[in-house]
Design a protein around this motif. Structure first.
Motif, PDB file in Angstrom:
ATOM      1  N   ARG A   1      13.264   2.571   0.091  1.00 49.44           N
ATOM      2  CA  ARG A   1      13.055   1.721  -1.086  1.00 49.44           C
ATOM      3  C   ARG A   1      11.847   2.181  -1.905  1.00 49.44           C
ATOM      4  NH1 ARG A   1      13.704  -4.344   1.609  1.00 49.44           N
ATOM      5  NH2 ARG A   1      15.783  -4.032   2.518  1.00 49.44           N
ATOM      6  N   LEU A   2      11.636   3.466  -1.946  1.00 48.23           N
ATOM      7  CA  LEU A   2      10.444   3.995  -2.611  1.00 48.23           C
ATOM      8  C   LEU A   2      10.370   3.622  -4.088  1.00 48.23           C
ATOM      9  CD1 LEU A   2      10.213   7.553  -0.993  1.00 48.23           C
ATOM     10  CD2 LEU A   2       8.855   5.527  -0.461  1.00 48.23           C
ATOM     11  N   THR A   3      11.522   3.596  -4.761  1.00 51.46           N
ATOM     12  CA  THR A   3      11.512   3.326  -6.204  1.00 51.46           C
ATOM     13  C   THR A   3      11.309   1.845  -6.517  1.00 51.46           C
ATOM     14  OG1 THR A   3      13.940   3.168  -6.199  1.00 51.46           O
ATOM     15  CG2 THR A   3      12.961   5.317  -6.714  1.00 51.46           C
ATOM     16  N   SER A   4      11.541   0.982  -5.552  1.00 49.33           N
ATOM     17  CA  SER A   4      11.406  -0.458  -5.811  1.00 49.33           C
ATOM     18  C   SER A   4      10.241  -1.089  -5.066  1.00 49.33           C
ATOM     19  CB  SER A   4      12.703  -1.173  -5.397  1.00 49.33           C
ATOM     20  OG  SER A   4      12.981  -0.967  -4.024  1.00 49.33           O
ATOM     21  N   THR A   5       9.408  -0.251  -4.449  1.00 52.59           N
ATOM     22  CA  THR A   5       8.273  -0.757  -3.662  1.00 52.59           C
ATOM     23  C   THR A   5       7.030  -0.873  -4.536  1.00 52.59           C
ATOM     24  OG1 THR A   5       9.172   0.291  -1.671  1.00 52.59           O
ATOM     25  CG2 THR A   5       6.852  -0.325  -1.622  1.00 52.59           C
ATOM     26  N   ASP A   6       6.222  -1.902  -4.289  1.00 53.70           N
ATOM     27  CA  ASP A   6       5.015  -2.114  -5.100  1.00 53.70           C
ATOM     28  C   ASP A   6       3.917  -1.131  -4.702  1.00 53.70           C
ATOM     29  OD1 ASP A   6       3.286  -3.338  -2.940  1.00 53.70           O
ATOM     30  OD2 ASP A   6       4.892  -4.822  -2.983  1.00 53.70           O
ATOM     31  N   ASN A   7       2.888  -1.074  -5.542  1.00 53.13           N
ATOM     32  CA  ASN A   7       1.812  -0.098  -5.346  1.00 53.13           C
ATOM     33  C   ASN A   7       1.026  -0.317  -4.058  1.00 53.13           C
ATOM     34  OD1 ASN A   7       2.398   1.254  -7.731  1.00 53.13           O
ATOM     35  ND2 ASN A   7       1.043  -0.035  -8.955  1.00 53.13           N
ATOM     36  N   ALA A   8       0.872  -1.574  -3.654  1.00 52.27           N
ATOM     37  CA  ALA A   8       0.122  -1.866  -2.424  1.00 52.27           C
ATOM     38  C   ALA A   8       0.810  -1.247  -1.210  1.00 52.27           C
ATOM     39  CB  ALA A   8      -0.018  -3.375  -2.246  1.00 52.27           C
ATOM     40  N   HIS A   9       2.130  -1.378  -1.153  1.00 52.04           N
ATOM     41  CA  HIS A   9       2.872  -0.778  -0.045  1.00 52.04           C
ATOM     42  C   HIS A   9       2.834   0.753  -0.118  1.00 52.04           C
ATOM     43  CE1 HIS A   9       4.474  -4.852   0.508  1.00 52.04           C
ATOM     44  NE2 HIS A   9       4.864  -4.458   1.708  1.00 52.04           N
ATOM     45  N   HIS A  10       2.878   1.297  -1.332  1.00 55.08           N
ATOM     46  CA  HIS A  10       2.764   2.752  -1.477  1.00 55.08           C
ATOM     47  C   HIS A  10       1.398   3.246  -1.018  1.00 55.08           C
ATOM     48  CE1 HIS A  10       6.570   3.724  -3.153  1.00 55.08           C
ATOM     49  NE2 HIS A  10       6.404   3.068  -4.296  1.00 55.08           N
ATOM     50  N   PHE A  11       0.359   2.521  -1.376  1.00 54.29           N
ATOM     51  CA  PHE A  11      -1.005   2.881  -0.981  1.00 54.29           C
ATOM     52  C   PHE A  11      -1.109   2.945   0.540  1.00 54.29           C
ATOM     53  CE2 PHE A  11      -5.661   1.272  -0.878  1.00 54.29           C
ATOM     54  CZ  PHE A  11      -6.127   2.563  -0.728  1.00 54.29           C
ATOM     55  N   HIS A  12      -0.573   1.923   1.190  1.00 56.59           N
ATOM     56  CA  HIS A  12      -0.615   1.878   2.656  1.00 56.59           C
ATOM     57  C   HIS A  12       0.288   2.960   3.252  1.00 56.59           C
ATOM     58  CE1 HIS A  12      -1.138   0.346   6.642  1.00 56.59           C
ATOM     59  NE2 HIS A  12       0.135   0.033   6.781  1.00 56.59           N
ATOM     60  N   GLY A  13       1.483   3.116   2.710  1.00 55.64           N
ATOM     61  CA  GLY A  13       2.415   4.115   3.230  1.00 55.64           C
ATOM     62  C   GLY A  13       1.887   5.529   3.101  1.00 55.64           C
ATOM     63  N   ILE A  14       1.273   5.832   1.967  1.00 55.43           N
ATOM     64  CA  ILE A  14       0.754   7.187   1.730  1.00 55.43           C
ATOM     65  C   ILE A  14      -0.426   7.485   2.642  1.00 55.43           C
ATOM     66  CG2 ILE A  14      -0.447   8.640   0.054  1.00 55.43           C
ATOM     67  CD1 ILE A  14       1.327   7.303  -2.103  1.00 55.43           C
ATOM     68  N   THR A  15      -1.369   6.555   2.759  1.00 54.54           N
ATOM     69  CA  THR A  15      -2.556   6.805   3.591  1.00 54.54           C
ATOM     70  C   THR A  15      -2.174   6.927   5.066  1.00 54.54           C
ATOM     71  OG1 THR A  15      -2.998   4.413   3.664  1.00 54.54           O
ATOM     72  CG2 THR A  15      -4.174   5.704   2.005  1.00 54.54           C
ATOM     73  N   ALA A  16      -1.261   6.068   5.525  1.00 53.54           N
ATOM     74  CA  ALA A  16      -0.830   6.139   6.926  1.00 53.54           C
ATOM     75  C   ALA A  16      -0.080   7.438   7.205  1.00 53.54           C
ATOM     76  CB  ALA A  16       0.051   4.938   7.259  1.00 53.54           C
ATOM     77  N   THR A  17       0.756   7.856   6.259  1.00 59.65           N
ATOM     78  CA  THR A  17       1.501   9.109   6.423  1.00 59.65           C
ATOM     79  C   THR A  17       0.569  10.304   6.437  1.00 59.65           C
ATOM     80  OG1 THR A  17       3.450   8.150   5.322  1.00 59.65           O
ATOM     81  CG2 THR A  17       3.325  10.556   5.462  1.00 59.65           C
ATOM     82  N   LEU A  18      -0.442  10.282   5.586  1.00 57.66           N
ATOM     83  CA  LEU A  18      -1.419  11.376   5.554  1.00 57.66           C
ATOM     84  C   LEU A  18      -2.170  11.502   6.875  1.00 57.66           C
ATOM     85  CD1 LEU A  18      -2.896  11.098   1.924  1.00 57.66           C
ATOM     86  CD2 LEU A  18      -1.447  12.918   2.847  1.00 57.66           C
TER      87      LEU A  18
END
Length: 239
Positions: free
Chosen positions: A38-55
């Protein structure tokens, strides 16, 4: 990062990056329906958390591989990126806890307070293991083990999601408790491996004690009035 003079240990520690790859695959698979799909419909807060955790997972894979291949210069350089990444991980995770508490009405009663406890304690443990790893960076056996411990806490929500897919594990509490048991079992096996070589190192023992304590408390925390009041106050704070 993962080399040892004992030939019987080279396979495990020399290929530690493969275990981190496995952890990354499990995490991606677990969060695929709720985040990666759901990357295209996810809010910025979830992206911030997802990106940092993935990194962080990427960093855990790269670092032991660099050490194994003798690229110590790049191992140190890339390791310094963690000074920036770790605070971002903490900030993004706290933001996610706050969002969950604000939206607590969409969860079963008291579950957000239980999950908030797990998240807060996991963050504290993550930060503790990271600080100890940096402090012991010149003692490779301790440094490597403390770094390895940083992945264990975040694996619990991933395992909980995966286990919930099995019909025999038909409720959230059962899935969550089994996830803790899996992590605790892994730590026991790591301690037994250390004992087999003649020396038990502190990191895995410390991690086992902390995870058992967290496991026990998380089943009762939603009944603590003081914790509920603290979390209600935290939900109103600005991060």
């Amino acid at each position: 990062m993962m080399m040892d003079s004992n030939p019987n240990r080279k396979l495990f520690y020399g290929n530690a990056y493969l275990y981190f790859i496995l952890a990354a695959v499990l995490t991606i698979f677990a969060f695929f329906p709720s985040y990666f799909n759901r990357l295209t419909s996810t809010d910025n807060a979830h992206h911030f958390h997802g990106i940092t955790a993935t990194l962080w997972l990427v960093l855990l894979i790269i670092q032991p591989f660099l050490y194994k291949t003798g690229n110590l210069k790049w191992h140190r350089r890339i390791g310094k990126l963690s000074f920036l990444l770790v605070p971002l991980i903490i900030l993004s995770a706290l933001n996610m806890v706050q969002i969950m508490l604000i939206r607590k009405d969409s969860f079963p009663p008291f579950v957000p307070y239980q999950l908030a406890f797990i998240d807060f304690v996991t963050l504290i443990q993550f930060l503790l293991f990271y600080i100890l790893a940096i402090y012991k960076r010149k003692e490779i056996q301790l440094h490597a083990r403390y770094i390895a411990c940083t992945v264990l806490g975040p694996l619990i929500p991933a395992l909980t999601r995966l286990l919930f897919q099995f019909p025999i594990i038909n409720n959230f509490d059962k899935s969550l408790n089994i996830s803790y048991i899996i992590i605790e079992t892994v730590l026991v096996l790591l301690l037994l491996d250390d004992k087999r070589t003649g020396m038990i190192h502190l990191p895995y023992l410390l991690a086992l004690v902390l995870f058992i304590l967290q496991h026990l408390l998380m089943n009762f925390v939603s009944q603590w009035e003081f914790w509920i009041k603290i979390m209600d106050a935290f939900a109103l704070m600005k991060i």
